[in-house]
Design an enzyme around this catalytic site. Structure first.
Site, PDB file in Angstrom:
ATOM      1  NE  ARG A 115      -3.220   0.538   2.357  1.00 44.62           N
ATOM      2  CZ  ARG A 115      -4.312  -0.020   2.849  1.00 44.62           C
ATOM      3  NH1 ARG A 115      -5.112  -0.959   3.714  1.00 44.62           N
ATOM      4  NH2 ARG A 115      -5.369   2.150   3.578  1.00 44.62           N
ATOM      5  CG  ASP A 164       2.905 -19.208  15.275  1.00 43.50           C
ATOM      6  OD1 ASP A 164       2.624 -18.667  14.634  1.00 43.50           O
ATOM      7  OD2 ASP A 164       3.757 -18.749  16.340  1.00 43.50           O
ATOM      8  CG  HIS A 220       6.871 -24.320  11.424  1.00 40.68           C
ATOM      9  ND1 HIS A 220       6.432 -24.034  10.235  1.00 40.68           N
ATOM     10  CD2 HIS A 220       7.096 -23.011  12.673  1.00 40.68           C
ATOM     11  CE1 HIS A 220       6.407 -22.346   9.912  1.00 40.68           C
ATOM     12  NE2 HIS A 220       6.152 -22.485  11.142  1.00 40.68           N
TER      13      HIS A 220
HETATM   14  C1  BG6 Z   1       6.510 -18.331  12.422  1.00 36.93           C
HETATM   15  C2  BG6 Z   1       5.937 -18.336  13.823  1.00 36.93           C
HETATM   16  O1  BG6 Z   1       5.712 -19.307  11.275  1.00 36.93           O
HETATM   17  O2  BG6 Z   1       7.943 -19.845  12.950  1.00 36.93           O
HETATM   18  C3  BG6 Z   1       6.790 -17.868  14.306  1.00 36.93           C
HETATM   19  O3  BG6 Z   1       4.448 -17.661  13.261  1.00 36.93           O
HETATM   20  C4  BG6 Z   1       8.252 -18.206  14.824  1.00 36.93           C
HETATM   21  O4  BG6 Z   1       5.640 -17.731  16.161  1.00 36.93           O
HETATM   22  C5  BG6 Z   1       8.547 -18.845  13.681  1.00 36.93           C
HETATM   23  O5  BG6 Z   1       8.777 -17.614  15.602  1.00 36.93           O
HETATM   24  C6  BG6 Z   1       9.604 -20.201  14.060  1.00 36.93           C
HETATM   25  O6  BG6 Z   1      10.485 -19.642  12.859  1.00 36.93           O
HETATM   26  P1  BG6 Z   1      11.935 -20.554  12.722  1.00 36.93           P
HETATM   27  O7  BG6 Z   1      12.312 -20.612  11.230  1.00 36.93           O
HETATM   28  O8  BG6 Z   1      12.868 -18.991  14.107  1.00 36.93           O
HETATM   29  O9  BG6 Z   1      12.193 -21.340  13.501  1.00 36.93           O
END
Ligand code: BG6
Length: 484
Positions: A46, A230, A235
């Site tokens: 934006r 989250d 993950h």
């Molecule tokens: C993100 C989450 O997907 O992954 C975050 O939203 C988290 O809360 C992050 O901190 C962690 O990623 P990495 O690569 O630092 O382990």
């Protein structure tokens, strides 16, 4: 689809992800000569910037976020010559005409959405209207893709209205991490582990993602999400699927994702009556991390909240290979150290011939450290040197592969480098398919519903500790210690 594209279009190009990860990753690919020579990178957001201002902000972001020993100002200048910018408000349909005027979609277009998910639908509508969703266009989406199964379906339906699954690339940046891919090499490029990779030989699995950071200014998103949505929904379940899946026939998008989704669908639902024994949630209070005092979650947020910043779970994969093997998952903010790790505890030898000579045998352990160290370590028993007059002594010793040393001549890349290059080249293997995301949400929704029914609320833990004491009890009941 494996055609390279001529344009990469970044929505959210002035945002945090773009500055910290996307632009530095694209710089890395450019510096290594991996981007197609004629690739244009078109940023949009934006902010009312002109091209020069966007390029200047990109140079600043690179100088700040690319490691100093890799960043070269001259290469940075060359890289930003690929960049252009169009200001766009996704709610204004006519703004998309400006985009269309800048893009030759027939020459191949990859779109990366790193915006709030509420903008996905208007963006897709706008793109469709100006003809930027055709067969030569692929779309990458950043999380969060919904906050439960129903909302994730809504997003997926809106996407599917314009982009068929084969042209939809859902990002889970953990899949771009080198050590995560190394897990596949370890399992499927070696004959040593696979025969033992099952309930007959593995006692349990632990997956930990510990973070030292707190809210990081993301209160608006995080407080509505919490650790389960989250981190676990995406993950951690992806890591679990890679650990538990059957050997795919090929390293391609269909074979790998077919195997992962079978695992995700085999996760045993957690019921309200299981919550006390299988789920612990926590929220950090005041404490100290790395010697620095830190505020409680509620103080950081400025109000009280029932959002969990820590979750520990005992999960089961109900299939032949994993019958009876618990998978302990644990993640949290403001823990004592940043550590992502998969820990495989093998079973003890069935009989120890050394027992009558006083020796104790410990079961083997395999530790796959994903970050910050990239290591694979197998703990095996060895005899302590000596003449054994007082009995035999055995000791655990590590067989270590420090990937940083073994591959010292290779630059450590940001996970997004791999994912952006795969997007540009059209390889979906390391992206998450719709059926996987939905299987993940289905299980997570069940866990949330169970803990609501059971009245679970997060226990306090001091920032800088390993979470609430109940998380320790969760494994200790089974005679298992978390690998801290
Ligand atoms: C993100 C989450 O997907 O992954 C975050 O939203 C988290 O809360 C992050 O901190 C962690 O990623 P990495 O690569 O630092 O382990």
């Amino acid at each position: 689809m494996s055609d390279k594209v001529k344009t990469l279009l970044l929505f959210g190009a002035t945002g945090d992800l773009s500055h910290r990860m996307l632009l530095p990753s694209l710089y890395g690919l450019h510096a290594d000569g991996l981007l197609p020579d004629d690739l244009n990178i078109l940023g949009t957001a934006r902010s009312d910037l002109d091209e020069a201002a966007f390029r200047a902000s990109a140079v600043e972001a690179l100088a700040e976020h690319v490691p100093a020993d890799f960043y070269q100002a001259e290469t940075g200048q060359k890289f930003v010559e690929r960049l252009s910018y169009v200001a766009l408000d996704a709610s204004q349909g006519d703004h998309f005409d400006r985009l269309a005027a800048k893009i030759d979609a027939d020459a191949g277009l990859a779109i990366f959405l790193s915006t709030a998910p509420t903008l996905f639908e208007p963006i897709i509508t706008g793109l469709s209207r100006v003809g930027l969703t055709g067969d030569t266009v692929r779309l990458a989406l950043e999380k969060p893709l919904g906050s439960d199964l129903a909302s994730s379906r809504e997003i997926n339906d809106a996407v599917a209205a314009a982009f068929p699954e084969a042209r939809t690339f859902r990002i889970d940046h953990y899949l771009g991490k080198e050590t995560v891919q190394n897990l596949l090499a370890l399992r499927f490029a070696n004959s040593t582990f696979e025969p033992l990779w099952n309930a007959s030989h593995i006692d349990h699995v632990q997956i930990s993602v510990a973070e030292t950071v707190g809210l990081e200014g993301r209160a608006g998103y995080y407080d509505g999400a919490g650790a389960l949505r989250d981190m676990v929904q995406n993950h951690m379940l992806q890591l679990l699927a890679l650990v538990a899946m059957e050997p795919p026939a090929d390293f391609d998008g269909t074979a790998v994702r077919d195997e992962k989704v079978k695992v995700l669908r085999s996760l045993r639902p957690i019921k309200a009556s299981d919550v006390a024994a299988q789920v612990v949630t926590g929220q950090y209070g005041n404490g100290a991390v790395g010697g620095e005092p830190v505020k409680s979650y509620a103080d950081e947020l400025g109000k009280s909240s029932t959002t969990e910043t820590f979750v520990a779970l005992k999960a089961h994969v109900d299939n032949w290979r994993w019958a009876g093997v618990p998978f302990y998952l644990r993640t949290g903010k403001r823990l004592p150290e940043r550590k992502t790790e998969i820990f495989i505890q093998f079973k003890c030898v069935p009989h120890s011939m050394f027992a009558k000579r006083g020796a104790k045998t410990k079961a083997n352990k395999l530790i796959i450290s994903i970050q910050p160290e990239e290591n694979i370590r197998l703990l095996v028993m060895a005899k302590t040197p000596g003449l054994d007059r007082d009995g035999i002594r055995l000791r655990e010793v590590p067989l270590d592969v420090g990937l940083a040393n073994a591959f010292a001549d290779h630059r450590r890349r940001i996970a997004y480098e791999r994912l952006l290059l795969d997007l540009i080249e059209g390889d979906p293997t390391l992206f998450v398919r719709r059926d996987e995301v939905e299987a993940q949400w289905q299980w997570i929704d069940g866990v949330r519903a169970a803990w609501e029914e059971a009245g679970l609320s997060p226990s306090n833990y001091g920032a800088g500790s390993w979470g609430p004491s109940a998380a320790i009890a969760l494994t200790e009941r089974d005679g298992v210690h978390w690998h801290d």
